[in-house]
Scaffold this motif. Structure first.
Motif, PDB file in Angstrom:
ATOM      1  N   THR A   8      30.476  27.052 -29.026  1.00 15.34           N
ATOM      2  CA  THR A   8      30.913  26.799 -27.665  1.00 15.34           C
ATOM      3  C   THR A   8      29.849  26.039 -26.906  1.00 15.34           C
ATOM      4  O   THR A   8      28.743  25.839 -27.367  1.00 15.34           O
ATOM      5  N   ASP A   9      30.201  25.638 -25.677  1.00 16.90           N
ATOM      6  CA  ASP A   9      29.272  24.860 -24.867  1.00 16.90           C
ATOM      7  C   ASP A   9      28.234  25.736 -24.171  1.00 16.90           C
ATOM      8  O   ASP A   9      27.568  25.281 -23.252  1.00 16.90           O
ATOM      9  N   ARG A  10      28.085  27.000 -24.612  1.00 13.52           N
ATOM     10  CA  ARG A  10      27.057  27.845 -24.029  1.00 13.52           C
ATOM     11  C   ARG A  10      25.697  27.566 -24.641  1.00 13.52           C
ATOM     12  O   ARG A  10      24.728  28.241 -24.339  1.00 13.52           O
ATOM     13  N   ARG A  11      25.604  26.568 -25.529  1.00 11.56           N
ATOM     14  CA  ARG A  11      24.321  26.237 -26.140  1.00 11.56           C
ATOM     15  C   ARG A  11      23.364  25.694 -25.084  1.00 11.56           C
ATOM     16  O   ARG A  11      23.658  24.744 -24.407  1.00 11.56           O
ATOM     17  N   GLU A  12      22.213  26.322 -24.949  1.00 18.79           N
ATOM     18  CA  GLU A  12      21.256  25.927 -23.933  1.00 18.79           C
ATOM     19  C   GLU A  12      20.066  25.206 -24.535  1.00 18.79           C
ATOM     20  O   GLU A  12      19.311  24.551 -23.825  1.00 18.79           O
ATOM     21  N   ASP A  13      19.821  25.380 -25.828  1.00 22.75           N
ATOM     22  CA  ASP A  13      18.650  24.801 -26.457  1.00 22.75           C
ATOM     23  C   ASP A  13      18.983  24.544 -27.916  1.00 22.75           C
ATOM     24  O   ASP A  13      19.860  25.191 -28.499  1.00 22.75           O
ATOM     25  N   ASP A  14      18.256  23.586 -28.502  1.00 20.04           N
ATOM     26  CA  ASP A  14      18.404  23.370 -29.930  1.00 20.04           C
ATOM     27  C   ASP A  14      17.946  24.615 -30.686  1.00 20.04           C
ATOM     28  O   ASP A  14      17.154  25.413 -30.186  1.00 20.04           O
ATOM     29  N   ILE A  15      18.449  24.745 -31.897  1.00 21.40           N
ATOM     30  CA  ILE A  15      17.994  25.808 -32.783  1.00 21.40           C
ATOM     31  C   ILE A  15      17.779  25.212 -34.164  1.00 21.40           C
ATOM     32  O   ILE A  15      18.657  24.540 -34.710  1.00 21.40           O
ATOM     33  N   ALA A  16      16.597  25.433 -34.721  1.00 26.40           N
ATOM     34  CA  ALA A  16      16.335  25.141 -36.128  1.00 26.40           C
ATOM     35  C   ALA A  16      15.981  26.459 -36.793  1.00 26.40           C
ATOM     36  O   ALA A  16      15.248  27.279 -36.230  1.00 26.40           O
ATOM     37  N   LEU A  17      16.507  26.667 -37.996  1.00 33.05           N
ATOM     38  CA  LEU A  17      16.336  27.942 -38.686  1.00 33.05           C
ATOM     39  C   LEU A  17      16.110  27.679 -40.163  1.00 33.05           C
ATOM     40  O   LEU A  17      16.836  26.890 -40.782  1.00 33.05           O
ATOM     41  N   LEU A  18      15.097  28.330 -40.740  1.00 38.73           N
ATOM     42  CA  LEU A  18      14.813  28.247 -42.174  1.00 38.73           C
ATOM     43  C   LEU A  18      14.706  29.658 -42.736  1.00 38.73           C
ATOM     44  O   LEU A  18      13.998  30.503 -42.172  1.00 38.73           O
ATOM     45  N   LEU A  19      15.419  29.909 -43.830  1.00 36.37           N
ATOM     46  CA  LEU A  19      15.317  31.171 -44.558  1.00 36.37           C
ATOM     47  C   LEU A  19      14.821  30.864 -45.959  1.00 36.37           C
ATOM     48  O   LEU A  19      15.365  29.983 -46.636  1.00 36.37           O
TER      49      LEU A  19
END
Length: 687
Positions: A534-545
């Motif tokens: 949804t458009d509730r994204r406020e910031d980028d997210i990068a994720l590594l597992l």
């Protein structure tokens, strides 16, 4: 017996429409009347609009607002349509409305009207009022459309008050040619139909075709009959007459004084195109042009965003023997949907891998551009073989030297070298959130690492390295601060939310774990948007597992330094390698390993001014034992393959390695290089 049961037995359903929330609640009978599964359900206004004839929906809206003000019971007729636009049934809606303006709530009954039954006209039916209500609803629907396809679907569903087209085509302009942006009511499923449509619509801008004339002159072309069409456009009529329409309107689509295309509305009956009808068509064309221009900009931005994201992401996560890696990148919800977050995976010598995750300050194109430069520089420093502390120190100096216009940018970063065989992690951190280790028992722990300031702030900062060991049943979690701070959280409350999500999903495979962490921040994916969130994204997210399979542990290991002033120690190194391989199954492989080691050590002492550091180890792997030998030196000069003559005394080292070793290579190591080779133990077959 309950009232609901009595109404259901009489085929009467109950419904409630809350316009403030946009939700329509239907009981089982009402749901069945709308063609939905016969159970109590709640749908959105958009679904109600899609299942009701547009003209009836407009009238329903008008009646609801009127009776809400007058506080009385009203009645309206609703034609329920199927996906192809055909009427399934007609319903009578009796209702009471409360509230005023756009905050009304409607509650009432629904029942099917038998065929041929007269239904009284809705309250105060008047063509001009219907026209105004139609234009209001059409404007709202077009304003809500987010893609060109949605705009065309809305246009195809418009039932103009008093006269409704059954064929629509939206034309665009490509140089000197007309293009068909979309159409409705023209079958093109067969080759013959496609050829016929191509002849009718595939025209140039200079052709004697009504749409081309409307675009050239910027004025609408109205053709109230077949005879009028044939008289004014005889060449085009040859291709158009077989479609069987009776009247046509071609209106230019103008935005900001520029004509971007034309809209054709074709009617099944002759139309006089009175001033009122022309006024409605002109208004719809203006709204359609604005909607198409807006969605074109939106789609162009999305395409640019997708291209930039694809360009800036790693080409492909490399396969890492003995480990599993899963990555996610979620862009911000606004603008071009690009920002400064990134991750990278860098293959390193000796089977190691470099993992990078970082965040450049800002969420704009400038941040994305700086991120791309920093990512390339950091990858280059890592590929040269520098240690994590050196990689971050050089990256910080690089970022501090990047020219800026009026602002200075910094970046947080976490860089580590991982050895999947042993689980060793060497971590350097620059102002970035700590990594998290998730054990199999589901108790996530933030692992404390010594860090420094973000990159670009103090160019000469020395970033220390922290060494951790990852067990085979543990998962390393690396992320940017968007995973913590989205939704009004700070770093502390965001960590509590992340910790709960990690605990709940412990033991899941990495792909599901990654998706669950993103969903914990944003909630379930929205099905009303074209993107995954949804458009509730406020910031980028990068994720590594990152997790390990069972790491292979060395059975035995050898380390020797052969100095320039002591070339006689080459013989000692050969002898110790033979001792290391005392139980190796194939003696020929032992001889080959000793020969290759001698060649590599001699090459270092003869062709460089540095000492040679020998490391050899035997490891047990699933396919059998493996010997890996590395010889490091401080010279940047790479060995060159030569073709030695019959009497030559040198130049055969690389040829020997190509023919004897199962794998070999030369890797940069910061200041210097490492030459290595591997042998898989061959067990002779008895007899």
């Amino acid at each position: 017996m309950r009232t609901e049961d009595v109404l259901a037995a009489a085929g009467t359903g109950l419904w409630r429409w809350d316009h403030a929330t946009g939700l329509v609640t239907l009981d089982a009978t009402a749901a069945g009347l709308f063609g939905l599964p016969s159970r109590q359900t709640t749908i959105g206004e958009s679904m109600l609009r899609a299942r009701v004839h547009v003209e009836d929906y407009i009238e329903l809206y008008r009646v609801a607002t009127l009776i809400a003000v007058e506080e009385r019971i009203g009645e309206s007729r609703l034609r329920v349509m199927d996906s192809g636009g055909a009427a399934l049934r007609t319903l009578r809606a009796r209702m009471r409305a409360y509230g005023d303006g756009d905050d009304f709530v409607v509650a009432g009954t629904l029942m099917e009207v038998p065929p041929q039954t007269h239904v009284s006209a809705p309250l105060g039916r008047d063509w001009r009022l219907s026209r105004e209500a139609f234009l209001l609803d059409a404007g709202r629907a077009l304003a809500e459309a987010r893609t060109t396809g949605e705009v065309l679907r809305v246009a195809a569903g418009l039932a103009l008050p008093g006269f409704s087209p059954d064929g629509l085509v939206v034309f665009g302009v490509d140089g000197k040619d007309l293009t068909v942006v979309g159409h409705h009511g023209y079958a093109v499923s067969t080759t013959v139909e496609r050829r016929r449509a191509g002849r009718a619509f595939g025209q140039s801008i200079d052709s004697p075709y009504p749409a081309a004339e409307a675009i050239r002159n910027g004025r609408a072309v109205y053709l109230p009959s077949r005879e009028e069409y044939a008289r004014r456009f005889p060449e085009a009529w040859t291709y158009v007459e077989e479609f069987g329409r009776q009247a046509w309107a071609y209106l230019p689509l103008v935005v900001g004084g520029r004509t971007i295309g034309a809209w054709m509305a074709a009617f099944p009956e002759p139309v006089s195109f009175s001033p009122d009808e022309r006024s409605v068509l002109t208004t719809v064309a203006r709204m359609l042009a604005q909607a198409l221009a807006r969605t074109h900009v939106f789609e162009t931005e999305r395409e640019l965003s997708a291209d930039l994201q694809h360009t800036m992401a790693p080409a492909a996560n490399p396969r890492i023997p003995g480990a599993q890696l899963v990555a996610r990148y979620v862009p911000t919800g606004g603008g071009l949907q690009i920002g400064g977050d990134w991750y990278d995976v860098i293959p390193l010598p000796s089977g190691r891998v470099g993992l990078v995750i970082g965040d450049v300050q800002g969420h704009d194109v400038r941040a994305a551009a700086i991120m791309a430069q920093l990512r390339i520089a950091l990858r280059a420093y890592a590929a040269e073989g520098h240690r994590p502390e050196t990689v971050l120190a050089r990256a910080s100096r690089f970022l501090a030297g990047v020219p800026v216009s009026s602002d200075e940018r910094f970046a947080t970063c976490l860089y580590l070298e991982a050895d999947p065989r042993t689980g060793t992690l060497d971590i350097a951190r620059a102002g970035h959130p700590e990594p998290v280790v998730l054990p199999a028992d589901g108790t996530p722990v933030q692992r404390a690492t010594v860090g420094g300031p973000p990159l670009g702030i103090v160019p000469d900062w020395v970033y220390p390295t922290t060494r951790l060991t990852l067990q085979h049943d543990e998962t390393l979690v690396m992320f940017t601060d968007g995973l913590l701070e989205t939704g009004g959280h700070n770093l502390d409350t965001g960590w509590e939310r992340l910790r709960d999500a990690l605990t709940a999903e412990a033991g899941e495979d990495l792909d599901k774990l990654a998706d669950s962490l993103i969903e914990a921040v944003h909630g379930p994916p929205s099905h009303n948007t074209t993107g995954p969130l949804t458009d509730r994204r406020e910031d980028d997210i990068a994720l590594l597992l990152f997790s390990l399979h069972h790491p292979a542990t060395p059975q035995r290991r050898l380390g020797i330094t052969v100095r320039q002033a002591e070339p006689g120690h080459i013989a000692d190194a050969r002898h110790q390698l033979e001792e290391l391989l005392h139980d190796w199954a194939d003696p020929d492989q032992v001889d080959g390993a000793v020969l290759m080691l001698s060649e590599v050590l001699t090459n270092v002492l003869v062709h460089t001014d540095s000492d040679a550091l020998l490391t050899a180890e035997v490891r047990q792997e699933p396919a059998g034992r493996l010997l890996r030998v590395e010889v490091a030196d401080a010279s940047d000069d790479l060995p060159h393959r030569r073709e030695p003559g019959e009497m030559a005394s040198s130049g055969r080292g690389l040829l020997l390695m190509e023919n004897i070793a199962d794998a070999w290579g030369v890797d940069p190591r910061g200041e210097g290089k490492s030459t290595w080779f591997e042998l898989h133990e061959r067990v002779p077959i008895p007899g």
